[in-house]
Design a protein around this motif. Structure first.
Motif, mmCIF file in Angstrom:
data_model
loop_
_atom_site.group_PDB
_atom_site.id
_atom_site.type_symbol
_atom_site.label_atom_id
_atom_site.label_comp_id
_atom_site.label_asym_id
_atom_site.label_seq_id
_atom_site.Cartn_x
_atom_site.Cartn_y
_atom_site.Cartn_z
ATOM 1 N N LEU A 170 -72.881 88.778 -4.605
ATOM 2 C CA LEU A 170 -71.482 88.364 -4.665
ATOM 3 C C LEU A 170 -70.693 88.901 -3.478
ATOM 4 O O LEU A 170 -69.802 88.218 -2.951
ATOM 5 C CB LEU A 170 -70.856 88.844 -5.979
ATOM 6 N N MET A 171 -71.015 90.106 -3.031
ATOM 7 C CA MET A 171 -70.360 90.658 -1.844
ATOM 8 C C MET A 171 -70.605 89.753 -0.635
ATOM 9 O O MET A 171 -69.686 89.450 0.132
ATOM 10 C CB MET A 171 -70.883 92.063 -1.570
ATOM 11 N N GLU A 172 -71.837 89.320 -0.471
ATOM 12 C CA GLU A 172 -72.168 88.474 0.675
ATOM 13 C C GLU A 172 -71.518 87.104 0.557
ATOM 14 O O GLU A 172 -71.050 86.535 1.549
ATOM 15 C CB GLU A 172 -73.688 88.344 0.784
ATOM 16 N N PHE A 173 -71.469 86.548 -0.665
ATOM 17 C CA PHE A 173 -70.841 85.249 -0.869
ATOM 18 C C PHE A 173 -69.386 85.269 -0.419
ATOM 19 O O PHE A 173 -68.915 84.363 0.276
ATOM 20 C CB PHE A 173 -70.935 84.863 -2.347
ATOM 21 N N LYS A 174 -68.657 86.318 -0.791
ATOM 22 C CA LYS A 174 -67.235 86.385 -0.447
ATOM 23 C C LYS A 174 -67.036 86.682 1.040
ATOM 24 O O LYS A 174 -66.080 86.195 1.650
ATOM 25 C CB LYS A 174 -66.547 87.424 -1.322
ATOM 26 N N ARG A 175 -67.928 87.468 1.597
ATOM 27 C CA ARG A 175 -67.840 87.756 3.035
ATOM 28 C C ARG A 175 -67.980 86.475 3.856
ATOM 29 O O ARG A 175 -67.310 86.308 4.887
ATOM 30 C CB ARG A 175 -68.924 88.755 3.430
ATOM 31 N N LYS A 176 -68.819 85.562 3.416
ATOM 32 C CA LYS A 176 -69.072 84.335 4.174
ATOM 33 C C LYS A 176 -67.861 83.417 4.242
ATOM 34 O O LYS A 176 -67.825 82.507 5.072
ATOM 35 C CB LYS A 176 -70.253 83.591 3.555
ATOM 36 N N TRP A 177 -66.863 83.656 3.378
ATOM 37 C CA TRP A 177 -65.655 82.833 3.409
ATOM 38 C C TRP A 177 -64.616 83.365 4.395
ATOM 39 O O TRP A 177 -63.517 82.816 4.498
ATOM 40 C CB TRP A 177 -65.046 82.740 2.011
ATOM 41 N N GLY A 178 -64.950 84.432 5.104
ATOM 42 C CA GLY A 178 -64.023 84.970 6.091
ATOM 43 C C GLY A 178 -62.982 85.900 5.510
ATOM 44 O O GLY A 178 -61.997 86.235 6.187
ATOM 45 N N ALA A 179 -63.185 86.331 4.267
ATOM 46 C CA ALA A 179 -62.220 87.218 3.613
ATOM 47 C C ALA A 179 -62.375 88.648 4.107
ATOM 48 O O ALA A 179 -63.437 89.051 4.604
ATOM 49 C CB ALA A 179 -62.407 87.168 2.103
ATOM 50 N N SER A 180 -61.308 89.422 3.969
ATOM 51 C CA SER A 180 -61.312 90.842 4.350
ATOM 52 C C SER A 180 -61.518 91.692 3.106
ATOM 53 O O SER A 180 -60.986 91.391 2.029
ATOM 54 C CB SER A 180 -59.980 91.220 5.004
ATOM 55 N N MET A 181 -62.271 92.758 3.258
ATOM 56 C CA MET A 181 -62.584 93.647 2.139
ATOM 57 C C MET A 181 -61.650 94.845 2.157
ATOM 58 O O MET A 181 -61.452 95.481 3.195
ATOM 59 C CB MET A 181 -64.043 94.118 2.243
ATOM 60 N N ASP A 182 -61.078 95.166 0.998
ATOM 61 C CA ASP A 182 -60.192 96.315 0.851
ATOM 62 C C ASP A 182 -60.659 97.169 -0.319
ATOM 63 O O ASP A 182 -61.226 96.660 -1.287
ATOM 64 C CB ASP A 182 -58.751 95.860 0.594
ATOM 65 N N PRO A 183 -60.428 98.486 -0.255
ATOM 66 C CA PRO A 183 -60.836 99.355 -1.376
ATOM 67 C C PRO A 183 -60.044 99.045 -2.634
ATOM 68 O O PRO A 183 -58.891 98.613 -2.580
ATOM 69 C CB PRO A 183 -60.541 100.760 -0.854
ATOM 70 N N LEU A 184 -60.666 99.278 -3.780
ATOM 71 C CA LEU A 184 -60.004 99.094 -5.071
ATOM 72 C C LEU A 184 -60.420 100.242 -5.995
ATOM 73 O O LEU A 184 -61.200 100.059 -6.928
ATOM 74 C CB LEU A 184 -60.376 97.743 -5.686
#
Length: 348
Positions: A286-300
């Motif tokens: 799921l991490m890779e799926f969302k990364r492929k959409w060009g989204a930025s990752m932030d801590p939660l």
């Protein structure tokens, strides 16, 4: 509604991201109380005039014979922001939550308020870094957003269109029952986890559909419903809340098309962010799926006192989690639906 009030001399609360305020909306709080029977306490710090708000935090007291007693802000919510004026107001709210935990004999207090400088300064809480959130900025034009999507994802979206998959927006309450059926299948067969009860999705429609806050999309092909997606459009943000699909139709790539159409809808309707939701860091797919959409990752981070506990602090790679999911995947869907509806309230 129960409110605890303390006085502060600061009168102008800081504002959290507008989209995150969805989980503080009274309609959401009332839904959680109605569907799951929880008791929510609205904690508040007011100014010296007794009127202006300097801090606010809804917390939920859970008493479960299966999972014990705890105080959580807030169950079934990715993030529940704590708007405050300053450090003293923040500390007063957190102290109130701890006191509520002591009064209810809770095993722990869990605050899902997002990355917080106030919480980092407290020695009586520990932070869990198990989750991140993925967000896509919508300021660029649509072509630029599409260009940032990785090529394999673009190809899947085009493939879906060429094979005749279409997207339909839900326009009736009965569509929520259709989505629930998809949701139970995905939660059971793919994730091995209990699903929310049918009533939860019907209540979402009743409370949020009329003003457009709730958007539900379906991918369809030759009379069959392939997949569905639930969005919360709130403030400046569209949040991807839930997604489900029929495994036998995945060769038609409905999920990629649904995601792109959701992003395009958010952009066309003037929203600034597309929030792809909470993701466990050890869920690599799921991490890779969302990364492929060009989204930025932030801590939660989530904050716990006196220690990390509960399902939200259980790693998806742990033996306990794997045992639960393996067993649940073998349940017949009707049984999983009924059991999930009864058990889900114990997981908050």
């Amino acid at each position: 509604m129960k409110v605890l009030v303390q006085e502060s001399h600061q009168l102008t609360p800081d504002n959290p991201p507008a989209g995150d305020k969805f989980f503080c909306d009274e309609r959401w709080l009332n839904l959680v109380e109605t569907v799951y029977g929880y008791q929510i306490t609205r904690l508040e710090v007011r100014g010296s005039d007794g009127q202006s708000s300097c801090g606010y935090l809804p917390v939920c007291t859970l008493r479960s014979p299966l999972t014990g007693r705890r105080v959580v802000s807030l169950p079934f919510s990715d993030v529940c922001p704590m708007p405050v004026a300053d450090t003293p107001a923040a500390n007063q709210l957190v102290d109130q939550a701890l006191e509520l935990g002591r009064q209810s004999h809770a095993r722990y207090v869990e605050l899902r308020i997002g990355d917080s400088q106030y919480m980092r300064e407290r020695s009586d809480f520990v932070a869990s870094d198990m989750y991140v959130r993925w967000r896509l900025a919508l300021e660029p034009d649509e072509d630029t957003i599409w260009a940032d999507v990785q090529k394999p994802v673009q190809r899947q979206g085009r493939k879906s269109r060429k094979m005749g998959v279409t997207i339909r927006f839900a326009d009736r309450r009965e569509d929520m029952a259709l989505y629930h059926r998809l949701h139970v299948g995905t939660r059971t067969g793919k994730h091995g986890m209990p699903s929310q009860p049918r009533k939860f999705f019907l209540e979402l429609w009743d409370r949020f559909a009329a003003d457009g806050t709730l958007q539900v999309l379906f991918a369809e092909h030759e009379g069959s419903t392939l997949a569905g997606m639930v969005l919360f459009a709130y403030g400046d943000t569209v949040r991807y809340a839930y997604g489900a699909s029929e495994e036998r139709f995945l060769h038609l790539a409905p999920n990629n098309l649904l995601m792109w159409e959701s992003i395009a809808w958010a952009k066309a309707n003037g929203y600034q962010l597309f929030d792809m939701g909470r993701t466990a860091k050890d869920n690599h797919g799921l991490m890779e799926f969302k990364r492929k959409w060009g989204a930025s990752m932030d801590p939660l981070p989530y904050y716990y006192s006196p220690r990390m506990a509960g399902l939200a602090s259980t790693s998806e790679s742990s033996r306990k989690y794997q045992l639960l999911t393996t067993c649940w995947k073998h349940l017949p869907l009707p049984l999983a639906s009924n059991l999930g509806g009864m058990l889900y309230k114990h997981l908050g």
